[in-house]
Motif scaffolding. Structure first.
Motif, PDB file in Angstrom:
ATOM      1  N   ASN A 288       0.821  -1.216   0.000  1.00  0.00           N
ATOM      2  CA  ASN A 288       0.000   0.000   0.000  1.00  0.00           C
ATOM      3  C   ASN A 288       0.851   1.261   0.000  1.00  0.00           C
ATOM      4  OD1 ASN A 288      -2.840  -1.279   0.429  1.00  0.00           O
ATOM      5  ND2 ASN A 288      -1.572  -2.253   1.998  1.00  0.00           N
ATOM      6  N   MET A 289       1.896   1.261  -0.855  1.00  0.00           N
ATOM      7  CA  MET A 289       2.826   2.392  -0.919  1.00  0.00           C
ATOM      8  C   MET A 289       2.166   3.646  -1.487  1.00  0.00           C
ATOM      9  SD  MET A 289       5.821   1.138   0.135  1.00  0.00           S
ATOM     10  CE  MET A 289       6.888   2.483  -0.325  1.00  0.00           C
ATOM     11  N   GLY A 290       1.168   3.457  -2.374  1.00  0.00           N
ATOM     12  CA  GLY A 290       0.558   4.615  -3.030  1.00  0.00           C
ATOM     13  C   GLY A 290       1.489   5.191  -4.085  1.00  0.00           C
ATOM     14  N   GLY A 291       1.128   6.344  -4.628  1.00  0.00           N
ATOM     15  CA  GLY A 291       1.964   7.023  -5.621  1.00  0.00           C
ATOM     16  C   GLY A 291       2.217   6.184  -6.856  1.00  0.00           C
ATOM     17  N   GLN A 292       3.404   6.368  -7.452  1.00  0.00           N
ATOM     18  CA  GLN A 292       3.761   5.646  -8.662  1.00  0.00           C
ATOM     19  C   GLN A 292       3.791   4.135  -8.433  1.00  0.00           C
ATOM     20  OE1 GLN A 292       4.867   6.726 -12.231  1.00  0.00           O
ATOM     21  NE2 GLN A 292       3.928   4.719 -12.012  1.00  0.00           N
ATOM     22  N   MET A 293       4.321   3.706  -7.294  1.00  0.00           N
ATOM     23  CA  MET A 293       4.364   2.277  -7.008  1.00  0.00           C
ATOM     24  C   MET A 293       2.957   1.699  -6.901  1.00  0.00           C
ATOM     25  SD  MET A 293       5.848  -0.546  -6.671  1.00  0.00           S
ATOM     26  CE  MET A 293       7.609  -0.372  -6.426  1.00  0.00           C
ATOM     27  N   GLY A 294       2.046   2.440  -6.312  1.00  0.00           N
ATOM     28  CA  GLY A 294       0.663   1.983  -6.230  1.00  0.00           C
ATOM     29  C   GLY A 294       0.044   1.796  -7.599  1.00  0.00           C
ATOM     30  N   GLN A 295       0.331   2.709  -8.523  1.00  0.00           N
ATOM     31  CA  GLN A 295      -0.170   2.597  -9.891  1.00  0.00           C
ATOM     32  C   GLN A 295       0.421   1.388 -10.597  1.00  0.00           C
ATOM     33  OE1 GLN A 295       0.387   6.362 -11.977  1.00  0.00           O
ATOM     34  NE2 GLN A 295      -0.168   7.496 -10.132  1.00  0.00           N
ATOM     35  N   TRP A 296       1.738   1.200 -10.449  1.00  0.00           N
ATOM     36  CA  TRP A 296       2.391   0.042 -11.069  1.00  0.00           C
ATOM     37  C   TRP A 296       1.827  -1.267 -10.521  1.00  0.00           C
ATOM     38  CZ3 TRP A 296       7.941   2.339 -10.226  1.00  0.00           C
ATOM     39  CH2 TRP A 296       8.279   3.140 -11.335  1.00  0.00           C
ATOM     40  N   THR A 297       1.654  -1.324  -9.193  1.00  0.00           N
ATOM     41  CA  THR A 297       1.159  -2.545  -8.554  1.00  0.00           C
ATOM     42  C   THR A 297      -0.237  -2.897  -9.065  1.00  0.00           C
ATOM     43  OG1 THR A 297       2.456  -2.049  -6.567  1.00  0.00           O
ATOM     44  CG2 THR A 297       0.667  -3.632  -6.327  1.00  0.00           C
ATOM     45  N   ALA A 298      -1.093  -1.891  -9.178  1.00  0.00           N
ATOM     46  CA  ALA A 298      -2.458  -2.120  -9.655  1.00  0.00           C
ATOM     47  C   ALA A 298      -2.462  -2.576 -11.114  1.00  0.00           C
ATOM     48  CB  ALA A 298      -3.283  -0.839  -9.502  1.00  0.00           C
ATOM     49  N   GLU A 299      -1.624  -1.943 -11.939  1.00  0.00           N
ATOM     50  CA  GLU A 299      -1.563  -2.325 -13.353  1.00  0.00           C
ATOM     51  C   GLU A 299      -1.015  -3.741 -13.522  1.00  0.00           C
ATOM     52  OE1 GLU A 299       0.546  -0.984 -17.571  1.00  0.00           O
ATOM     53  OE2 GLU A 299       0.476   0.460 -15.909  1.00  0.00           O
ATOM     54  N   PHE A 300       0.007  -4.077 -12.746  1.00  0.00           N
ATOM     55  CA  PHE A 300       0.599  -5.416 -12.815  1.00  0.00           C
ATOM     56  C   PHE A 300      -0.436  -6.473 -12.440  1.00  0.00           C
ATOM     57  CE2 PHE A 300       3.042  -9.032 -11.273  1.00  0.00           C
ATOM     58  CZ  PHE A 300       4.114  -9.106 -12.152  1.00  0.00           C
ATOM     59  N   LYS A 302      -3.692  -6.268 -12.593  1.00  0.00           N
ATOM     60  CA  LYS A 302      -4.738  -6.336 -13.613  1.00  0.00           C
ATOM     61  C   LYS A 302      -4.259  -7.107 -14.840  1.00  0.00           C
ATOM     62  CE  LYS A 302      -7.913  -3.372 -16.239  1.00  0.00           C
ATOM     63  NZ  LYS A 302      -8.305  -1.982 -16.556  1.00  0.00           N
ATOM     64  N   ARG A 303      -2.996  -6.881 -15.211  1.00  0.00           N
ATOM     65  CA  ARG A 303      -2.466  -7.512 -16.418  1.00  0.00           C
ATOM     66  C   ARG A 303      -2.183  -8.998 -16.225  1.00  0.00           C
ATOM     67  NH1 ARG A 303       2.768  -5.149 -19.573  1.00  0.00           N
ATOM     68  NH2 ARG A 303       1.511  -3.242 -19.327  1.00  0.00           N
ATOM     69  N   TYR A 304      -1.573  -9.355 -15.090  1.00  0.00           N
ATOM     70  CA  TYR A 304      -1.092 -10.726 -14.894  1.00  0.00           C
ATOM     71  C   TYR A 304      -1.917 -11.533 -13.896  1.00  0.00           C
ATOM     72  CZ  TYR A 304       3.118  -9.003 -17.238  1.00  0.00           C
ATOM     73  OH  TYR A 304       4.000  -8.450 -18.135  1.00  0.00           O
ATOM     74  N   LYS A 305      -2.902 -10.895 -13.251  1.00  0.00           N
ATOM     75  CA  LYS A 305      -3.653 -11.560 -12.170  1.00  0.00           C
ATOM     76  C   LYS A 305      -2.664 -12.108 -11.135  1.00  0.00           C
ATOM     77  CE  LYS A 305      -7.614 -10.915 -14.228  1.00  0.00           C
ATOM     78  NZ  LYS A 305      -7.156  -9.932 -15.231  1.00  0.00           N
ATOM     79  N   ASP A 306      -1.686 -11.287 -10.816  1.00  0.00           N
ATOM     80  CA  ASP A 306      -0.611 -11.654  -9.904  1.00  0.00           C
ATOM     81  C   ASP A 306      -0.157 -10.396  -9.170  1.00  0.00           C
ATOM     82  OD1 ASP A 306       1.282 -13.185  -8.622  1.00  0.00           O
ATOM     83  OD2 ASP A 306       2.463 -13.652 -10.411  1.00  0.00           O
ATOM     84  N   ASP A 307       0.577 -10.568  -8.085  1.00  0.00           N
ATOM     85  CA  ASP A 307       1.004  -9.432  -7.264  1.00  0.00           C
ATOM     86  C   ASP A 307       2.458  -9.061  -7.559  1.00  0.00           C
ATOM     87  OD1 ASP A 307      -1.487  -9.410  -5.745  1.00  0.00           O
ATOM     88  OD2 ASP A 307      -0.743 -11.267  -4.842  1.00  0.00           O
ATOM     89  N   MET A 308       2.734  -7.764  -7.621  1.00  0.00           N
ATOM     90  CA  MET A 308       4.087  -7.273  -7.855  1.00  0.00           C
ATOM     91  C   MET A 308       4.681  -6.909  -6.490  1.00  0.00           C
ATOM     92  SD  MET A 308       6.674  -5.148  -8.328  1.00  0.00           S
ATOM     93  CE  MET A 308       5.941  -3.565  -7.905  1.00  0.00           C
ATOM     94  N   TYR A 309       5.638  -7.705  -6.031  1.00  0.00           N
ATOM     95  CA  TYR A 309       6.167  -7.492  -4.682  1.00  0.00           C
ATOM     96  C   TYR A 309       7.679  -7.275  -4.655  1.00  0.00           C
ATOM     97  CZ  TYR A 309       6.614 -12.541  -5.504  1.00  0.00           C
ATOM     98  OH  TYR A 309       6.877 -13.768  -6.072  1.00  0.00           O
ATOM     99  N   THR A 310       8.315  -7.135  -5.822  1.00  0.00           N
ATOM    100  CA  THR A 310       9.770  -7.005  -5.852  1.00  0.00           C
ATOM    101  C   THR A 310      10.167  -5.620  -6.343  1.00  0.00           C
ATOM    102  OG1 THR A 310       9.810  -9.366  -6.400  1.00  0.00           O
ATOM    103  CG2 THR A 310      11.911  -8.208  -6.447  1.00  0.00           C
ATOM    104  N   GLY A 311      10.060  -4.654  -5.447  1.00  0.00           N
ATOM    105  CA  GLY A 311      10.343  -3.262  -5.805  1.00  0.00           C
ATOM    106  C   GLY A 311      11.812  -2.974  -6.062  1.00  0.00           C
ATOM    107  N   ALA A 312      12.696  -3.925  -5.733  1.00  0.00           N
ATOM    108  CA  ALA A 312      14.114  -3.736  -6.063  1.00  0.00           C
ATOM    109  C   ALA A 312      14.309  -3.691  -7.573  1.00  0.00           C
ATOM    110  CB  ALA A 312      14.954  -4.863  -5.460  1.00  0.00           C
ATOM    111  N   ILE A 313      13.370  -4.242  -8.327  1.00  0.00           N
ATOM    112  CA  ILE A 313      13.508  -4.270  -9.786  1.00  0.00           C
ATOM    113  C   ILE A 313      13.398  -2.863 -10.380  1.00  0.00           C
ATOM    114  CG2 ILE A 313      12.520  -5.181 -11.941  1.00  0.00           C
ATOM    115  CD1 ILE A 313      11.795  -7.730 -10.320  1.00  0.00           C
ATOM    116  N   PRO A 314      12.351  -2.082 -10.087  1.00  0.00           N
ATOM    117  CA  PRO A 314      12.359  -0.706 -10.605  1.00  0.00           C
ATOM    118  C   PRO A 314      13.507   0.129 -10.049  1.00  0.00           C
ATOM    119  CG  PRO A 314      10.490  -1.053  -9.106  1.00  0.00           C
ATOM    120  CD  PRO A 314      11.060  -2.401  -9.436  1.00  0.00           C
ATOM    121  N   LEU A 315      13.960  -0.150  -8.828  1.00  0.00           N
ATOM    122  CA  LEU A 315      15.117   0.567  -8.295  1.00  0.00           C
ATOM    123  C   LEU A 315      16.364   0.272  -9.132  1.00  0.00           C
ATOM    124  CD1 LEU A 315      14.631   0.075  -4.435  1.00  0.00           C
ATOM    125  CD2 LEU A 315      14.299   2.196  -5.722  1.00  0.00           C
TER     126      LEU A 315
END
Length: 409
Positions: A288-300, A302-315
């Motif tokens: 529940n980071m919100g902001g840009q990460m929140g948008q990415w998480t929601a889009e991911f 919706k697209r994959y029916k899966d959760d995006m939990y590895t934020g080290a990747i965009p870093l």
């Protein structure tokens, strides 16, 4: 003659400018070497999708103007297979590799990259480590070519025990971990940190089990219950954590769990609504980071029916693209030099690629398994539950010293 000199000068300036911005429009290939089959396959596939998802996002916009392409290799969680993957990636002209699942694999790849770069000047490779967290990788085994974007085991344990020292109901702790470098380090740092911060806490049991081989954790849960432990500390991930918490639910163990990877594929479903208020996770992000990460998480999702939990990747993408812009090149030698000491604002706050050891310094969060609410609405694996933040730790709180003696080219 005057005209000729002006023409030569103009051509020289044009050549310099072309060279300076040569990276714009280039495609940078990244080889992801991680399991895509076997017990840990679901985790690896999730992260392959994450690398590809963010390749698309950062190709649309990044300060270097480059495009990213990710090539996946299935290493079956094997160091030997990973070395074969590395050779195959080199044959495809890849100059950047990424890996995260298994510090034993990371250690083998660091050695392989070091040897390759020493023997092949002009064809150097950079290793982007997004999840292999053995502290030795940025201490005794540190490498100029290796950059880690996750917080290491000791950093997370520093934050975790800082939180635990203020929990008076934590009195007896059991350590249950995977029997490889990361699991061994979790146990080691847990004992050291608790002895320093809460010497009254008893370690009432300790077990190491084979990585990705145990299918029934009921015997371990029985030992934990018999020990009288009110709390379990575990660095387990993937099937090893999901099956452990499933066994705890079925075995009626009601103690607390302090974890590193509750949010990873399979574990939310294994927990279900069990463990509410009792299962904690320390990480550099939460759902529940919100902001840009929140948008990415929601889009991911919706697209994959899966959760995006590895934020080290965009870093990692952010650091690499900013370093390429700074170096005005995609050459790994120049990019590695530009990444050293790099500071930027990540989705989780201000971060820094520490020059001493190439360990990212970043804020960490303690979260607890809870029902979703208006402030924390994201539900992993449609459980109706979430990891609710209860404490944020600034970078300096979780930072740990390094013994790295970096050998630079």
């Amino acid at each position: 003659m005057h005209f000729a000199l002006k023409t030569v000068a103009a051509a020289g300036i044009a050549l310099t400018m072309a060279s300076a911005f040569a990276q714009k429009g280039e495609t940078v290939k990244i080889a992801l070497i991680d399991p895509q089959t076997g017990l840990m396959g679901p985790v690896g596939l999730n992260q392959l999708r994450s690398w590809q998802f963010f390749a698309e996002k950062f190709s649309q916009s990044n300060p270097a103007g480059v495009k990213f392409e990710v090539v996946g290799f299935d290493n079956k969680l094997s160091p030997a297979e990973s070395l074969n993957n590395f050779k195959a990636a080199l044959d495809q002209g890849v100059r950047y590799i990424a890996q995260g699942n298994g510090s034993s694999v990371a250690g083998a790849l660091v050695d392989a990259v070091n040897k390759h770069n020493e023997r092949n000047p002009g064809k150097e490779v950079v290793f982007l480590n997004y999840a292999a967290v053995d502290p030795d990788l940025t201490n005794s085994k540190c490498s100029y070519w290796h950059f880690r974007f996750d917080a290491d085991t000791s950093m997370k344990m520093e934050a975790m025990t800082t939180f635990m020292k203020d929990q008076p109901d934590v009195k007896k702790v059991y350590l249950l971990n995977q029997n490889y470098s990361h699991g061994q380090q979790v146990a080691k740092f847990a004992k050291e940190n608790l002895a320093r911060k809460r010497p009254d806490i008893q370690i009432v049991g300790e077990d190491l089990h084979p990585l990705a081989q145990v299918r029934d954790f009921a015997p371990y849960i029985a030992k934990i219950k018999a020990s009288g432990a009110d709390t379990v500390i575990t660095g387990n991930w993937g099937s090893d954590l999901a099956l452990m918490v499933k066994a705890a639910n079925e075995g009626g163990y009601n103690g607390k769990f302090f974890t590193y990877y509750t949010g990873v594929t399979g574990t939310p479903s294994a927990l279900g609504t069990g463990g509410e208020g009792r299962v904690y996770q320390v990480s550099y992000q939460h759902y529940n980071m919100g902001g840009q990460m929140g948008q990415w998480t929601a889009e991911f999702q919706k697209r994959y029916k899966d959760d995006m939990y590895t934020g080290a990747i965009p870093l990692a993408y952010q650091a690499v693209s900013e370093a390429m812009a700074k170096a005005k090149s995609t050459d790994p030698v120049k990019v590695a030099a530009a990444m050293e000491g790099l500071k930027f604002k990540g989705f989780n706050g201000e971060v820094e690629v520490r020059k001493l050891d190439h360990q990212l310094q970043q804020p960490l969060f303690m979260t607890v398994w809870s029902k979703t609410d208006a402030k924390n609405p994201y539900s992993p694996e449609n459980t109706g539950m979430t990891l609710k933040p209860v404490k944020e730790f600034p970078s300096f709180i979780a930072s740990t010293p390094t013994s790295c003696q970096m050998k630079r080219p």
